[in-house]
Write a protein that holds these residues in place. Structure first.
Motif, PDB file in Angstrom:
ATOM      1  N   ASN A 144       0.810  -1.374  -0.074  1.00 32.33           N
ATOM      2  CA  ASN A 144      -0.328   0.096   0.087  1.00 32.33           C
ATOM      3  C   ASN A 144       0.348   1.361  -0.127  1.00 32.33           C
ATOM      4  OD1 ASN A 144      -1.310   1.989  -0.005  1.00 32.33           O
ATOM      5  ND2 ASN A 144      -2.343   0.909   2.400  1.00 32.33           N
ATOM      6  N   ASN A 145       0.901   1.776  -1.175  1.00 29.48           N
ATOM      7  CA  ASN A 145       1.934   3.379  -1.528  1.00 29.48           C
ATOM      8  C   ASN A 145       1.641   4.374  -0.806  1.00 29.48           C
ATOM      9  OD1 ASN A 145       4.041   2.150  -3.041  1.00 29.48           O
ATOM     10  ND2 ASN A 145       2.955   2.261  -4.750  1.00 29.48           N
ATOM     11  N   GLU A 146       0.122   4.475  -0.369  1.00 24.60           N
ATOM     12  CA  GLU A 146      -0.559   5.466   0.352  1.00 24.60           C
ATOM     13  C   GLU A 146      -0.156   5.117   1.673  1.00 24.60           C
ATOM     14  OE1 GLU A 146      -1.534   7.894  -1.337  1.00 24.60           O
ATOM     15  OE2 GLU A 146      -0.942   6.867  -2.731  1.00 24.60           O
ATOM     16  N   ALA A 147       0.059   3.983   2.375  1.00 28.00           N
ATOM     17  CA  ALA A 147      -0.030   4.222   4.226  1.00 28.00           C
ATOM     18  C   ALA A 147       0.874   4.849   4.764  1.00 28.00           C
ATOM     19  CB  ALA A 147       0.480   2.691   4.342  1.00 28.00           C
ATOM     20  N   MET A 148       2.206   5.535   3.914  1.00 30.24           N
ATOM     21  CA  MET A 148       2.551   5.780   4.405  1.00 30.24           C
ATOM     22  C   MET A 148       2.477   7.630   3.476  1.00 30.24           C
ATOM     23  SD  MET A 148       6.071   4.107   6.191  1.00 30.24           S
ATOM     24  CE  MET A 148       7.400   4.393   4.085  1.00 30.24           C
ATOM     25  N   THR A 149       3.221   8.359   4.764  1.00 30.86           N
ATOM     26  CA  THR A 149       3.362   9.773   4.531  1.00 30.86           C
ATOM     27  C   THR A 149       4.841  10.164   3.731  1.00 30.86           C
ATOM     28  OG1 THR A 149       3.750  10.981   5.979  1.00 30.86           O
ATOM     29  CG2 THR A 149       2.004  10.765   5.893  1.00 30.86           C
ATOM     30  N   SER A 150       4.647  11.632   2.698  1.00 35.67           N
ATOM     31  CA  SER A 150       6.208  11.988   1.607  1.00 35.67           C
ATOM     32  C   SER A 150       6.565  11.430   2.874  1.00 35.67           C
ATOM     33  CB  SER A 150       5.437  13.004   0.999  1.00 35.67           C
ATOM     34  OG  SER A 150       6.929  13.635   0.634  1.00 35.67           O
ATOM     35  N   MET A 151       6.908  12.850   4.248  1.00 39.03           N
ATOM     36  CA  MET A 151       7.735  12.950   4.768  1.00 39.03           C
ATOM     37  C   MET A 151       8.073  11.386   5.409  1.00 39.03           C
ATOM     38  SD  MET A 151       7.821  15.516   7.767  1.00 39.03           S
ATOM     39  CE  MET A 151       8.626  16.321   8.891  1.00 39.03           C
ATOM     40  N   GLN A 152       7.600  10.810   6.045  1.00 45.83           N
ATOM     41  CA  GLN A 152       7.706   8.982   6.346  1.00 45.83           C
ATOM     42  C   GLN A 152       8.673   8.534   5.740  1.00 45.83           C
ATOM     43  OE1 GLN A 152       3.979   7.716   7.398  1.00 45.83           O
ATOM     44  NE2 GLN A 152       3.671   9.684   8.698  1.00 45.83           N
ATOM     45  N   LYS A 153       8.395   8.127   4.345  1.00 49.38           N
ATOM     46  CA  LYS A 153       8.643   8.153   2.952  1.00 49.38           C
ATOM     47  C   LYS A 153      10.644   8.296   2.949  1.00 49.38           C
ATOM     48  CE  LYS A 153       5.154   6.238   0.114  1.00 49.38           C
ATOM     49  NZ  LYS A 153       4.171   6.693  -0.330  1.00 49.38           N
ATOM     50  N   LYS A 154      10.823   9.500   3.436  1.00 44.41           N
ATOM     51  CA  LYS A 154      12.066  10.300   3.418  1.00 44.41           C
ATOM     52  C   LYS A 154      12.555  10.030   4.715  1.00 44.41           C
ATOM     53  CE  LYS A 154      10.792  14.760   0.774  1.00 44.41           C
ATOM     54  NZ  LYS A 154      10.488  15.922   0.479  1.00 44.41           N
ATOM     55  N   GLY A 155      12.125   9.432   5.218  1.00 48.70           N
ATOM     56  CA  GLY A 155      12.705   9.278   6.991  1.00 48.70           C
ATOM     57  C   GLY A 155      13.096   7.727   6.519  1.00 48.70           C
ATOM     58  N   LEU A 156      12.013   6.805   5.961  1.00 48.66           N
ATOM     59  CA  LEU A 156      13.112   5.299   5.104  1.00 48.66           C
ATOM     60  C   LEU A 156      13.747   5.001   4.952  1.00 48.66           C
ATOM     61  CD1 LEU A 156      12.287   2.279   5.834  1.00 48.66           C
ATOM     62  CD2 LEU A 156      10.332   2.981   4.137  1.00 48.66           C
ATOM     63  N   MET A 157      13.968   6.129   3.325  1.00 50.30           N
ATOM     64  CA  MET A 157      15.509   6.562   2.774  1.00 50.30           C
ATOM     65  C   MET A 157      16.548   6.758   3.590  1.00 50.30           C
ATOM     66  SD  MET A 157      15.647   6.450  -0.514  1.00 50.30           S
ATOM     67  CE  MET A 157      14.538   6.260  -1.348  1.00 50.30           C
ATOM     68  N   VAL A 158      16.401   8.423   4.637  1.00 50.81           N
ATOM     69  CA  VAL A 158      17.337   8.297   5.446  1.00 50.81           C
ATOM     70  C   VAL A 158      17.992   7.115   6.735  1.00 50.81           C
ATOM     71  CG1 VAL A 158      17.522   9.819   6.899  1.00 50.81           C
ATOM     72  CG2 VAL A 158      17.297  10.584   5.903  1.00 50.81           C
ATOM     73  N   ASP A 160      16.570  19.160   7.905  1.00 50.82           N
ATOM     74  CA  ASP A 160      15.552  18.490   7.319  1.00 50.82           C
ATOM     75  C   ASP A 160      15.301  16.553   7.316  1.00 50.82           C
ATOM     76  OD1 ASP A 160      14.259  20.348   7.118  1.00 50.82           O
ATOM     77  OD2 ASP A 160      15.474  20.358   4.899  1.00 50.82           O
ATOM     78  N   GLU A 161      16.578  16.173   7.302  1.00 50.02           N
ATOM     79  CA  GLU A 161      17.123  14.475   7.473  1.00 50.02           C
ATOM     80  C   GLU A 161      15.942  14.056   8.862  1.00 50.02           C
ATOM     81  OE1 GLU A 161      20.526  12.819   4.415  1.00 50.02           O
ATOM     82  OE2 GLU A 161      20.991  14.135   6.556  1.00 50.02           O
ATOM     83  N   LYS A 162      16.911  15.063   9.934  1.00 52.40           N
ATOM     84  CA  LYS A 162      16.820  14.870  11.383  1.00 52.40           C
ATOM     85  C   LYS A 162      14.871  14.688  11.503  1.00 52.40           C
ATOM     86  CE  LYS A 162      20.542  16.155  13.843  1.00 52.40           C
ATOM     87  NZ  LYS A 162      20.977  17.761  14.919  1.00 52.40           N
ATOM     88  N   GLY A 163      14.061  15.804  10.468  1.00 57.31           N
ATOM     89  CA  GLY A 163      12.944  16.051  10.717  1.00 57.31           C
ATOM     90  C   GLY A 163      12.201  14.619   9.849  1.00 57.31           C
ATOM     91  N   TRP A 164      12.653  14.025   9.049  1.00 59.69           N
ATOM     92  CA  TRP A 164      12.615  13.178   8.681  1.00 59.69           C
ATOM     93  C   TRP A 164      12.597  11.773   9.144  1.00 59.69           C
ATOM     94  CZ3 TRP A 164      15.736  14.756   3.347  1.00 59.69           C
ATOM     95  CH2 TRP A 164      14.921  15.590   3.214  1.00 59.69           C
ATOM     96  N   LEU A 165      13.776  11.810   9.326  1.00 63.91           N
ATOM     97  CA  LEU A 165      13.576  10.759  10.332  1.00 63.91           C
ATOM     98  C   LEU A 165      12.697  10.251  11.354  1.00 63.91           C
ATOM     99  CD1 LEU A 165      14.897   7.543  10.251  1.00 63.91           C
ATOM    100  CD2 LEU A 165      17.343   9.176  11.736  1.00 63.91           C
ATOM    101  N   GLU A 166      12.844  11.296  12.049  1.00 60.48           N
ATOM    102  CA  GLU A 166      12.020  11.313  13.144  1.00 60.48           C
ATOM    103  C   GLU A 166       9.978  11.040  12.646  1.00 60.48           C
ATOM    104  OE1 GLU A 166      10.484  14.575  17.018  1.00 60.48           O
ATOM    105  OE2 GLU A 166      11.930  14.545  15.495  1.00 60.48           O
ATOM    106  N   ALA A 167       9.897  11.812  11.309  1.00 55.59           N
ATOM    107  CA  ALA A 167       8.251  11.046  10.913  1.00 55.59           C
ATOM    108  C   ALA A 167       8.628   9.833  10.943  1.00 55.59           C
ATOM    109  CB  ALA A 167       7.686  12.562  10.238  1.00 55.59           C
ATOM    110  N   PHE A 168       9.493   9.248  10.734  1.00 56.71           N
ATOM    111  CA  PHE A 168       9.504   7.664   9.930  1.00 56.71           C
ATOM    112  C   PHE A 168       9.275   7.133  11.404  1.00 56.71           C
ATOM    113  CE2 PHE A 168      11.932   3.716   9.431  1.00 56.71           C
ATOM    114  CZ  PHE A 168      10.704   3.263   8.518  1.00 56.71           C
TER     115      PHE A 168
END
Length: 425
Positions: A243-257, A394-402
Motif C-alpha cells: 500500500n503506497n498510500e500507507a506512509m506520507t511523503s515525509m515518512q518515506k523520506k525518513g525511511l530513505m534516510v 531536514d534529515e532529522k525531521g524526516w527520520l523522526e517522522a518515520f
C-alpha cells in the motif's frame, strides 16, 4: 490550469519514483511484511497465562506482577528511564523492555544483555541458573517463556528481601520456584472463577497437578504474551504489504534516510531490530550512587569483547516506548537522533534531564569523568557510528517522522488499547 496540471503530474511522478527506490532497497535488505500469528490451539493455557501475567502472588510480597512492568497503557513497558524495585524504594540499572512480538520466530535472546537464550536447533537453554532442571526445561518451548522465570527470583524485581516473605527466605532459585508453585496451588481466588489448580488441570491435562512446576507457569505466561502482544498494524507494515498510500511523503523520506545512513545495519528485518544482534552505540551511563559501569553483554559468558554491548531492540511502536536506550538516557526520539548524529559530542555534553531525575527514590549520578567517557566511546566499534551520521535538520525531521508515525500500530496507542482479555477466534 496547464501549469497546475504540470506540477501535479510532476508530484505524482516523484512519488512513484521514491516508492520504486524504497521498494528496491527494502527488497535488497530483505525487509518483508509481517502477518499475525495464527491462534494457538490450547485456549486453556492462554487463559492460565493471562491470569498469571496479572497475578501478584508470583511476587514474594504479593505487591507486583508481570503487568506492573509491561503495561498496555505504557507501551508494554513501565515508561520509566530505570525500573523501580518492587517496593519502589530503589532503582534497577536498566529499564523494562517492551514485549511486542517477542513470541514470533527469531527471538532466541531475552533481556538487554541476552542472558536468557534458547537454541532452537538443539532445544537447549542458556540462563543465569546454571542448574536449571530438566523437569523445567522440558516444558519450556521458547526464550520468552524461560525469561518469565527470572524476575520471580530477583530480590529487587519480584522476590523481595530475606525476612520479608517465605519465598525470599529460600536458599536457592529452585526452592523459591517450588514455593511459588505451592503458593499458586493453594491460592483461593474469590469471585474470579476457577482456582489455579483447576486452571493447571485444564491447561496441562496430561500432567498431574502434583507434577506441575515453575516451567508450566512460565510456559503459560510465554504463550499468553506470544499471542496477546502481537503488533502488525503499523503504516510501515501496510506499506510493506504494497500500500503506497500507507506512509506520507515525509515518512518515506525518513525511511530513505534510515536505510541510506546505515540505521538498518543494526535494525534489520520486518521488526527493524535483529534479536540476535548486540552492539554498543555509546550510550551515556547513569544510575544510583555510587555509579558502576554497566558492561551489558560483556558480563555474559565472559564476552569481554562485547563490553557495553546491548541487544538491538525492535523499533516497532518506538513512539510508545520512551524513555530510550537500556537506561532511559534520552527522553525523546529527537534526542536519540541527535545522539546518533554525533555520538562523541553527545557523550561530552550529556546531562541528565531534570524530568528524568524528578521523582527518583534515590540519589543518582552520571558517569562523566574523562576516562569513562573515553571507554564508552571506544566500545563503539562500527566506523560509521564513531564518525557520526551528521544528519541535516531536514534529515532529522524526516527520520523522526518515520520512527514516530510510520512505525506506530494504532491498535496499541494507549487511548485505543484493549484490556487484557483472551482474543476471540
Amino acid at each position: 490550469m496547464k501549469i497546475l496540471l504540470f506540477f501535479t503530474l510532476m508530484a505524482i511522478a516523484q512519488a512513484e519514483d521514491i516508492d520504486a527506490v524504497l521498494r528496491q532497497k527494502l527488497a535488497f535488505f530483505r525487509v518483508l511484511p509481517m502477518e499475525s500469528m495464527p491462534a494457538q490451539s490450547n485456549r486453556a493455557q492462554i487463559e492460565l497465562g493471562r491470569r498469571l501475567f496479572m497475578e501478584p502472588a508470583l511476587s514474594g510480597n504479593r505487591n507486583i506482577s508481570c503487568l506492573s512492568c509491561h503495561h498496555p497503557m505504557k507501551g508494554m513497558s513501565d515508561a520509566l528511564p530505570l525500573s523501580r524495585t518492587h517496593d519502589r524504594k530503589g532503582i534497577l540499572k536498566r529499564n523494562s523492555q517492551a514485549i511486542f512480538n517477542l513470541g514470533r520466530p527469531g527471538h532466541p535472546f531475552m533481556f538487554w544483555d541476552g542472558r536468557v537464550h534458547f537454541d532452537q536447533s538443539t532445544k537447549t537453554f542458556s540462563t543465569p541458573e546454571k542448574n536449571l532442571s530438566n523437569d523445567i526445561t522440558s516444558v519450556l518451548t521458547s526464550a520468552l517463556s524461560a525469561q518469565a522465570l527470572f524476575p520471580m527470583v530477583s530480590n529487587e524485581e519480584m522476590k523481595g528481601r530475606p525476612g520479608e516473605n517465605e519465598i525470599a527466605d529460600s536458599q536457592s532459585n529452585a526452592e523459591a520456584w517450588d514455593k511459588i508453585v505451592i503458593r499458586l496451588k493453594n491460592e483461593k481466588i474469590e469471585g474470579r472463577g476457577k482456582s489455579y489448580s483447576e486452571l493447571f488441570k485444564d491447561a496441562y491435562p496430561e500432567t498431574p497437578v502434583q507434577k506441575i512446576n515453575i516451567g508450566h507457569v512460565a510456559e503459560a505466561i510465554g504463550r499468553f504474551e506470544s499471542e496477546q502482544f502481537q503488533s502488525t498494524g503499523s503504516p510501515f507494515n501496510q506499506y510493506l504489504k504494497g500500500n503506497n498510500e500507507a506512509m506520507t511523503s515525509m515518512q518515506k523520506k525518513g525511511l530513505m534516510v534510515f536505510m541510506d545512513r546505515g540505521c538498518i545495519a543494526c535494525h534489520q528485518g520486518s521488526e527493524l531490530g535483529l534479536n540476535t544482534f548486540f552492539a554498543s552505540v555509546g550510550v551515556p551511563q547513569w544510575g544510583a550512587k555510587p555509579m558502576q559501569k554497566d558492561s551489558g553483554r560483556g558480563d555474559i559468558n565472559n564476552e569481554t569483547f562485547r563490553k557495553m554491548f546491548f541487544r538491538t531492540p525492535s523499533l516497532l511502536n518506538v513512539r510508545l516506548t520512551a524513555p530510550y536506550m537500556h537506561n532511559g538516557a534520552f527522553l525523546t526520539l529527537k534526542e536519540v537522533i541527535n545522539h546518533y548524529s554525533n555520538i562523541k559530542n553527545s557523550l561530552e555534553t550529556f546531562e541528565l534531564s531534570p524530568a528524568t531525575k524528578a521523582g527518583l527514590p534515590v540519589e543518582v549520578e552520571v558517569l562523566n569523568d574523562e576516562s569513562s567517557k573515553a571507554e564508552i566511546f571506544r566500545s563503539v566499534v562500527a566506523p560509521f557510528l564513531r564518525k557520526g551520521l551528521n544528519l541535516s535538520e531536514d534529515e532529522k525531521g524526516w527520520l523522526e517522522a518515520f520512527l514516530k508515525e510510520a512505525l506506530t500500530d494504532p491498535n496499541w496507542v494507549p487511548a485505543s488499547s484493549l484490556p487484557l482479555r483472551p482474543k476471540k477466534h
